[in-house]
Design a protein around this motif. Structure first.
Motif, mmCIF file in Angstrom:
data_model
loop_
_atom_site.group_PDB
_atom_site.id
_atom_site.type_symbol
_atom_site.label_atom_id
_atom_site.label_comp_id
_atom_site.label_asym_id
_atom_site.label_seq_id
_atom_site.Cartn_x
_atom_site.Cartn_y
_atom_site.Cartn_z
ATOM 1 N N VAL A 110 -10.853 -16.423 -3.823
ATOM 2 C CA VAL A 110 -11.965 -16.801 -4.799
ATOM 3 C C VAL A 110 -11.213 -17.126 -6.230
ATOM 4 N N LEU A 111 -12.283 -17.480 -7.007
ATOM 5 C CA LEU A 111 -11.499 -17.862 -8.586
ATOM 6 C C LEU A 111 -11.687 -16.736 -9.238
ATOM 7 N N PRO A 112 -11.007 -16.317 -10.233
ATOM 8 C CA PRO A 112 -11.028 -15.369 -11.064
ATOM 9 C C PRO A 112 -12.630 -15.121 -11.673
ATOM 10 N N GLY A 113 -13.066 -13.982 -11.625
ATOM 11 C CA GLY A 113 -14.416 -13.408 -12.059
ATOM 12 C C GLY A 113 -15.348 -13.422 -10.978
ATOM 13 N N PRO A 155 3.852 -6.517 0.402
ATOM 14 C CA PRO A 155 3.223 -5.810 -0.689
ATOM 15 C C PRO A 155 1.855 -6.175 -0.624
ATOM 16 N N LYS A 156 1.123 -5.186 -1.071
ATOM 17 C CA LYS A 156 -0.532 -5.619 -1.268
ATOM 18 C C LYS A 156 -0.743 -5.350 -3.035
ATOM 19 N N VAL A 157 -1.465 -6.498 -3.467
ATOM 20 C CA VAL A 157 -1.860 -6.485 -4.618
ATOM 21 C C VAL A 157 -3.043 -5.798 -4.907
ATOM 22 N N ILE A 158 -3.470 -4.930 -5.960
ATOM 23 C CA ILE A 158 -4.670 -4.523 -6.183
ATOM 24 C C ILE A 158 -5.228 -4.350 -7.475
ATOM 25 N N GLY A 159 -6.439 -4.867 -7.659
ATOM 26 C CA GLY A 159 -7.081 -4.832 -8.743
ATOM 27 C C GLY A 159 -8.508 -4.242 -8.546
ATOM 28 N N GLY A 160 -8.947 -3.244 -9.377
ATOM 29 C CA GLY A 160 -10.342 -2.841 -9.160
ATOM 30 C C GLY A 160 -11.088 -3.007 -10.531
ATOM 31 N N LEU A 161 -12.363 -2.647 -10.405
ATOM 32 C CA LEU A 161 -13.359 -2.558 -11.391
ATOM 33 C C LEU A 161 -12.797 -1.646 -12.614
ATOM 34 N N GLY A 185 -6.491 -5.502 -13.480
ATOM 35 C CA GLY A 185 -8.043 -5.549 -13.086
ATOM 36 C C GLY A 185 -8.387 -6.536 -12.266
ATOM 37 N N LEU A 186 -9.588 -6.650 -12.061
ATOM 38 C CA LEU A 186 -10.235 -7.703 -10.873
ATOM 39 C C LEU A 186 -9.616 -9.028 -11.203
ATOM 40 N N ARG A 187 -9.740 -9.597 -12.244
ATOM 41 C CA ARG A 187 -9.411 -11.096 -12.402
ATOM 42 C C ARG A 187 -7.863 -11.283 -12.399
ATOM 43 N N GLU A 188 -7.170 -10.379 -12.658
ATOM 44 C CA GLU A 188 -5.693 -10.463 -12.593
ATOM 45 C C GLU A 188 -5.278 -10.591 -11.180
ATOM 46 N N ALA A 189 -5.941 -9.829 -10.283
ATOM 47 C CA ALA A 189 -5.575 -9.766 -8.872
ATOM 48 C C ALA A 189 -6.137 -11.096 -8.182
ATOM 49 N N GLU A 190 -7.473 -11.539 -8.704
ATOM 50 C CA GLU A 190 -7.854 -12.715 -8.084
ATOM 51 C C GLU A 190 -7.106 -13.849 -8.390
#
Length: 400
Positions: A110-113, A155-161, A185-190
């Motif tokens: 998906v796109l960031p956001g 490796p898994k990248v994780i970004g949370g709310l 955060g979420l946008r960076e992971a996306e």
């Protein structure tokens, strides 16, 4: 045995995750969201069932897990944008069953956001719960490599709310891989997935342009790549081909940011021209050997988007077949993974005997070098062979 994990979407992103989870001993249910591009052989399904995997059709089962991962595909729509229809359907189904303390992770491209602006409202409105307070919400870009023999988990990248959301998702993925990378955060992971996908397409486009130019200059590009990849720094080898298929859709962010990614837009144009270039090369080869494309018998080998897979998502073979037919060629195909193939709503004849078909064809086009193909034997049998992947022995075929 109650399930710990629900994988929602059993296509190219969900199946590898489900397989990794059951291998790690995590009881897992799989919930399909629509026509799935991926598939499991009966033997693989039996093995997964024996280690804790259960296909599921009852949405109520989604409310009994600790972690739910949405892996629905997001193909490019008619407008060129990512189609979030299956993600939305998955989210609405999950929202009706969502319970407090569940960790919800999105892995779809998906796109960031998107996770916060699109997925979060659906989950909150459908469940009456609040993300970051009542349930955890995170994004992790899928790094599945379909058909890869490398079993080492990436490796898994994780970004949370929230930081707590990140840690909850990290605790889950820590059961699957030795390395978890926390994004801000979420946008960076996306955006990680966006960068990785665009990196692939841009570099393949460079290789494709080099293929065209080197052919005009009489330079063996494959030898150039062989030499260049000995450089221990500053270079990563990408190879040309008849086009770029697969599920990773490049995005130039036009309409989503003040300026788009112009290099990505150019890369798309280059890569989308490759099927046309392959057909041009095929017609030129036939002409050089005293034959016209009109009426020529052309055999296509490997019509999937990637070697050793049955997945046809975005395969360039379709456009190549169409363009050859428009020139008047008689097209047939061989692919051990595809028992039947249709182009322009018409069945394409399938060759039963590969080497007999190659010997009878005026031109054989190698599009995917499936592991079962004897390339040396093929190069001997074929009247005329155009290798679009540079995998045949040197001098045994014409290369892209």
């Amino acid at each position: 045995m109650p399930a710990d994990l629900a994988v929602i979407g059993l296509g190219p992103y969900g199946l590898p995750l489900a397989q990794a989870a059951v291998t790690a001993g995590i009881p897992t249910i799989g919930y399909a969201t629509g026509p799935e591009a991926g598939s499991l052989s009966p033997a693989e399904l039996r093995r997964m069932r024996s280690t804790g995997f259960r296909p599921c059709t009852d949405p109520a089962q989604l409310g009994r897990v600790r972690t739910a991962v949405i892996c629905a595909p997001t193909p490019r729509g008619a407008d060129g944008e990512l189609d979030l229809g299956q993600v939305e359907a998955a989210a609405r189904t999950l929202a009706g069953q969502l319970r407090p303390h569940t960790t919800v992770i999105l892995e779809s491209p998906v796109l960031p956001g998107t996770t916060e602006g699109f997925l979060r409202p659906i989950l909150e409105q459908g469940s009456g719960l609040r993300a970051g307070r009542d349930f955890h919400l995170a994004y992790s870009p899928s790094r599945a490599d379909p058909g890869s023999r490398d079993q080492a988990p990436a490796p898994k990248v994780i970004g949370g709310l929230t930081p707590a959301c990140t840690e909850s998702a990290a605790a889950f993925y820590g059961r699957l891989t030795d390395k978890v990378v926390r994004a801000r955060g979420l946008r960076e992971a996306e955006a990680v997935r966006l960068l990785e996908t665009n990196f692939r397409h841009v570099n393949i486009a460079l290789a494709n342009e080099m293929a065209v130019v080197c052919h005009e200059l009489g330079v063996d590009l494959w030898d150039v790549i062989r030499c260049a990849e000995t450089r221990p720094y500053g270079f990563q080898a990408f190879r040309p081909g008849p086009g770029v298929g697969g599920h990773g859709v490049p995005q130039d962010l036009t309409g989503h940011a003040s300026r788009g990614l112009r290099m990505v837009e150019l890369a798309q144009q280059v890569n989308e021209r490759m099927p046309h270039y392959v057909v041009q090369r095929a017609a030129a080869l036939l002409n050089e050997h005293g034959k016209s494309a009109r009426g020529a018998r052309v055999l296509l080998l490997g019509v999937t988007y990637k070697a050793d897979l049955a997945d046809q998502q975005g395969t360039p073979a379709h456009e190549i077949a169409v363009r050859l037919m428009e020139l008047g060629a008689s097209v047939s195909y061989h692919d051990p993974h595809i028992p039947a193939w249709h182009v322009l709503d018409r069945p394409v004849p399938r060759a039963d005997s590969l080497y007999e078909a190659a010997a009878a064809a005026d031109l054989t086009l190698l599009l995917q070098p499936h592991r079962t193909y004897d390339l040396q034997g093929l190069s001997v049998k074929a009247q005329l062979l155009l290798d679009t992947r540079g995998v045949t022995p040197t001098g045994a075929a014409h290369r892209l």
